[in-house]
Design an enzyme around this catalytic site. Structure first.
Site, short mmCIF file in Angstrom:
data_model
loop_
_atom_site.label_atom_id
_atom_site.label_comp_id
_atom_site.label_asym_id
_atom_site.label_seq_id
_atom_site.Cartn_x
_atom_site.Cartn_y
_atom_site.Cartn_z
N GLY A 124 1.04 -1.50 0.00
CA GLY A 124 0.28 0.56 0.07
C GLY A 124 0.75 1.06 -0.05
O GLY A 124 2.00 1.30 0.59
N VAL B 44 -0.03 4.19 5.57
CA VAL B 44 -1.22 3.26 5.74
C VAL B 44 -1.34 2.92 6.76
O VAL B 44 -2.43 2.12 7.07
CB VAL B 44 -2.00 2.66 4.51
CG1 VAL B 44 -1.74 3.94 3.10
CG2 VAL B 44 -0.96 1.37 4.10
N GLY B 45 -0.07 2.44 7.41
CA GLY B 45 0.34 1.89 9.02
C GLY B 45 1.00 0.64 8.46
O GLY B 45 0.13 -0.39 9.40
N LYS B 46 1.25 -0.07 7.79
CA LYS B 46 1.70 -1.51 7.71
C LYS B 46 2.65 -2.17 8.89
O LYS B 46 2.85 -3.21 9.51
CB LYS B 46 2.13 -2.12 5.84
CG LYS B 46 1.67 -1.35 5.02
CD LYS B 46 1.98 -0.98 3.61
CE LYS B 46 3.50 -0.33 3.53
NZ LYS B 46 2.88 1.19 3.35
N THR B 47 3.61 -0.08 9.06
CA THR B 47 4.57 -1.10 10.30
C THR B 47 3.71 -0.92 11.21
O THR B 47 4.16 -1.80 12.13
CB THR B 47 5.95 -0.53 9.96
OG1 THR B 47 6.14 -0.57 9.00
CG2 THR B 47 6.37 -0.46 10.84
N SER C 125 -4.75 3.27 -19.45
CA SER C 125 -6.41 3.44 -18.81
C SER C 125 -6.49 5.08 -18.47
O SER C 125 -7.79 4.97 -18.28
CB SER C 125 -6.07 3.43 -16.72
OG SER C 125 -4.85 3.83 -16.50
N LYS D 292 -7.33 3.79 -7.19
CA LYS D 292 -8.11 5.19 -8.01
C LYS D 292 -9.22 6.10 -7.25
O LYS D 292 -9.51 7.25 -7.98
CB LYS D 292 -8.00 5.34 -9.25
CG LYS D 292 -7.31 4.65 -10.18
CD LYS D 292 -7.05 4.07 -12.13
CE LYS D 292 -6.17 3.75 -12.23
NZ LYS D 292 -6.25 2.72 -14.25
#
Length: 871
Positions: A413, A417-420, A736, A779
């Protein structure tokens, strides 16, 4: 030349014939031995009367014939005296007969040493004619003869072989030394110097031999003397004997002596180094023994013995596997034998400390209560339901099968976003230790597998080092920033991670530093990345990938109010009463001061507000502050982001697309303009090849549908088209944007304006189909953050709607299309003024004043002509 050079004249040379062992009896005294030898010599020597008869014994062999004595392991040169020890019966009899008849002998070297009864074919044809100076038959059965070489000889033929070998011999005369021959003289002096150097390098007393060499005045004699005592194989000495030319003989002996000198130099160097090392080691050993004795007298303990005992006890307590314990015991034994000051002692000691501190059998107990784990995950993180669900599933499976293999997750991500922090929450929910290793910029395989202990400063890899810090063999191990792994001359670290993350192999992971396997199958590995495509396919296959797209405005508001404000207040030392940040203030920060997928920028802005409040309180100008939207503008200044939709879509030729970036979703404005020219297409905005091809496909599709769209063909032929995508410093690529490019061109050519609240994504084909694209969730959330309310998606992307949060769906209206005609039916705004779907005609070209005057003159002339014709 070796240590035995001076012993040749003392001990004698054995012709190595088979000698029967003599019976053991008392050894006679030197005086008795001398008397017996004198008697034997007197008995065997010819009488005085026979010597007077022409100087030759009446039983002597005919002229030119000699008794032959085969020898092995020796070559006798002319002018050299050497002792022989004879053991074969025929050789003893031949020497005795030669002594009796006062005849010289022919000494010939046999080709094969193992032959006991040599024949004429087993002997070299070139030998030496020698005179027996003295013959001794000792009481112990041994026979000794001292022979003096006289001349070289060559065997012509063997006259007899039984009972004694007799051969006809040709004497080879030695050429006399010509003192005027400078070449031979130079070689002579060079060989003499070389022989002196070799004798000086040889161990033992060589003074007598060196003096004899120095006093030789004949080059031939010098070559033969040096070859006699030169430490070379007997075949090479025979080669010198067979070299009759003096110049060639000197050159050959010098060449072989040079090799001997090189070997002696190297041997002396090794001997000196070894002797120095031994002396230093003995000195150190004696000193240490004395030191131990002094300590014992003083009542002090031996620190090394205490250390060895402590290490041995620690190895036993570590409960290592058999192979690991065997290696540790082996290194401990090496350490015990080493002196305390040895350079390698510290390396071995460090290795043993690593082995002892590793958690070979230490593991933590998992918290398998899934309700408690779900509550802890909910306390630490808002949203991220899919990740939480996967962790709960893992705990449920572990409760049913405790010995199951650990999974490997990869959280993908945008930043913030708070992965760790999610990895820390997983460890807290499972009651496991948490270890984090950042892989960003790692480009050496040794960072994963460790260095071999042969290198200076060697250490284990990050995996083993992390387990050593954790103290358990089942922690939550976070591999952060996996997409930032590099590759250099030290190998590929992503390839080294394949064994670490494979549950079928990591139960015997072998670190280069340890050299023994370590079990990793109980470790829960969690990787993080911003871009999944940057991870190698093989490594990506080891993970279960979970995408974290980003947060909606509502989720950011909850995260800010629940977590970020509290964290920043604690960091600045403020209380809730001193700094009260309201929810409308947080909402304003989200909309006007941050534009991101995560909440890292939001946390920074909240921190700035907290620092401002802390400054006011310390300055005692305020006791507390309540932060609302007004205070946010006063502290943070003017808004950093404003809505550009109305301005960007105010004219025809502008459409809004959707783009995926590593930091989240964004909207993409596509602008098109016409100018007089020849129908050329210009693309700007740092576009990639794929996006350029999409623009060309969109132009082709518009031209092919020009009649349906009511576009004059003259617009394509006499006007150039320029397509620009702003933010030109940022690279853009991908298919796209095809739908947005087509919509912008149609808007330009038909003079119709696109809706300002609309964004679209999708690939187009030349048949007018709208094809599916990726990254829909990211998106859509980026469009929502930018203020978009209506989104056009390909029909085949309808299933991606399930991944979009429900809170985002409430604020968005979705249209799924299959062809470009469906896009145009939704995209154009027909309610606003000046946007009616009328056909756009090419602009009329302005005429100059001269052209207008000329037209009026022509018109008057035509009307006057018509009047005249009418009359």
């Amino acid at each position: 030349m070796n240590d035995d050079l001076n012993d040749d004249l003392k001990k004698g040379r054995d012709d190595t014939e088979a000698q029967e062992p003599a019976p053991k009896e008392d050894k006679p005294s030197p005086k008795e031995d001398k008397e017996k030898a004198s008697q034997a010599s007197a008995e065997e020597s010819p009488s005085a009367e026979s010597k007077a008869e022409g100087g030759r014994h009446p039983d002597a062999l005919p002229e030119g014939q000699f008794f032959v004595v085969p020898v092995r392991n020796m070559v006798l040169f002319p002018g050299v005296v050497l002792p022989l020890m004879i053991g074969r019966p025929r050789s003893i009899e031949a020497i005795q007969e030669a002594v009796r008849t006062e005849s010289p002998l022919a000494l010939l070297l046999q080709r094969e040493e193992s032959v006991e009864m040599p024949t004429a074919a087993d002997l070299y044809t070139v030998g030496t004619v020698a005179e027996v100076v003295r013959y001794i038959a000792a009481d112990d059965g041994r026979h000794h003869a001292i022979c003096q070489g006289e001349q070289r000889c060559r065997v012509i033929e063997f006259v007899a072989e039984d009972p004694l070998p007799i051969a006809r011999i040709e004497i080879i005369e030695e050429p006399e030394f010509d003192e005027e021959d400078t070449d031979i003289e130079a070689r002579f002096h060079a060989l003499k110097e070389q022989a002196g150097e070799v004798l000086s390098l040889s161990s033992g007393s060589q003074e007598d031999l060196a003096m004899a060499v120095e006093n030789i005045g004949s080059p031939a004699m010098l070559a033969d003397m040096v070859a006699t005592f030169m430490d070379v194989p007997v075949e090479e000495r025979q080669e010198v004997l067979e070299t009759f030319d003096v110049r060639e003989r000197l050159e050959l002996v010098a060449l072989k002596l040079g090799h001997v000198a090189e070997v002696l130099r190297l041997s002396k160097k090794i001997r000196d180094e070894t002797q120095g090392t031994l002396e230093e080691a003995q000195r150190e050993y004696y000193l240490r023994e004395q030191l131990r004795a002094i300590r014992r007298e003083l009542g002090e303990t031996d620190n090394k013995s205490t250390e060895i005992e402590a290490l041995s006890l620690a190895i036993e307590k570590a409960k290592m596997p058999e192979e690991a314990e065997k290696e540790a015991r082996k290194e401990l034994a090496r350490l015990e034998r080493m002196p305390d000051g040895a350079a390698e002692a510290s390396i071995v000691r460090t290795f043993l400390e690593v082995m002892i501190e590793l958690p070979w059998s230490e593991s933590s107990t998992d918290r398998l209560n899934i309700k408690t784990a779900a509550r802890i995950l909910g306390q630490d993180h808002f949203g991220l339901e899919k990740v939480k669900e996967r962790i709960i599933e893992f705990l449920a499976v572990r409760q049913l099968k405790p010995d199951g293999k650990s999974m490997s997750l990869c959280l993908v991500g945008p930043p913030g976003v708070g992965k760790t922090s999610l990895g820390r929450s997983v460890a807290r929910a499972m009651q496991r230790e948490f270890v984090r290793v950042s892989l960003g910029g790692v480009h050496d395989e040794a960072e994963i597998r460790g260095h071999r202990r042969t290198y200076v400063g060697a250490l284990p890899g990050n995996v083993i080092s992390g387990l050593r810090r954790a103290g358990t063999n089942n922690p939550v191990f976070m591999l952060d920033e996996m997409d930032k792994l590099g590759q250099g001359i030290g190998g590929d670290p992503s390839a080294a991670l394949l064994e670490v993350l494979d549950p079928e192999q990591n139960n015997s992971f072998r670190d280069n530093y340890l050299g023994v396997p370590f079990d990793l199958h109980r470790v829960l590995f969690i990787g993080t990345a911003n871009v999944l495509a940057a991870i190698s396919p093989a490594l990506r296959d080891r993970f279960e990938v979970i995408h974290l797209p980003g947060y909606t405005a509502e989720e950011k508001l909850e995260i800010g109010a629940r977590f970020l404000v509290t964290r920043r207040l604690e960091e600045t030392g403020l209380t809730q009463a001193q700094c009260d940040i309201t929810r409308p203030a947080i909402e304003l920060i989200i909309k006007s001061f941050t534009r991101e997928a995560g909440v890292r920028g939001l946390e920074r802005e909240i921190g700035a507000i907290c620092r401002h409040v802390a400054t006011r309180i310390v300055a005692k100008s305020r006791r507390s502050m309540k932060i609302g939207p007004k205070q946010v503008r006063q502290i943070l200044g003017a808004p950093k982001f404003e809505s550009e939709l109305a301005m960007r879509c105010a004219t025809p030729g502008v459409a809004t697309g959707l783009a995926w970036t590593p930091v989240g979703g964004e909207i993409l404005f596509i602008e098109a303009a016409l100018m007089e020219g020849r129908g050329r297409l210009t693309l700007t905005g740092l576009l990639g090849d794929v996006m350029r091809e999409s623009a060309q496909a969109a132009q082709t599709l518009v031209r092919s549908h020009s009649k349906k769209l009511g576009i004059e063909r003259e617009l394509f032929e006499k006007f150039d088209l320029h397509v620009h995508i702003p933010a030109g410093a940022i690279p853009k690529d991908g298919p796209s944007a095809g739908v947005a490019l087509y919509t912008a061109l149609v808007s330009l050519y038909t003079n119709r304006r696109v809706r300002s609240d609309l964004a679209m994504t999708g690939e187009i084909s030349l048949r007018g189909l709208v094809l599916p694209v990726g990254g829909v969730k990211t998106k859509v959330l980026g469009a929502l953050a930018a203020g978009i309310s209506t989104i056009i998606l390909p029909k085949r992307n309808r299933h991606d709607l399930d991944d979009i949060p429900a809170a985002a769906k409430k604020h968005l209206q979705f249209h799924f299309v299959q062809r470009v005609e469906d896009v145009l039916a939704i995209a154009f705004d027909t309610e606003n003024e000046g946007c009616s779907p009328k056909r756009r005609k090419p602009p009329r070209r302005k005429t100059t004043k001269k052209k207008a005057t000329r037209k009026r003159t022509v018109k008057k002339k035509r009307s006057a002509k018509k009047k005249r014709s009418a009359k």
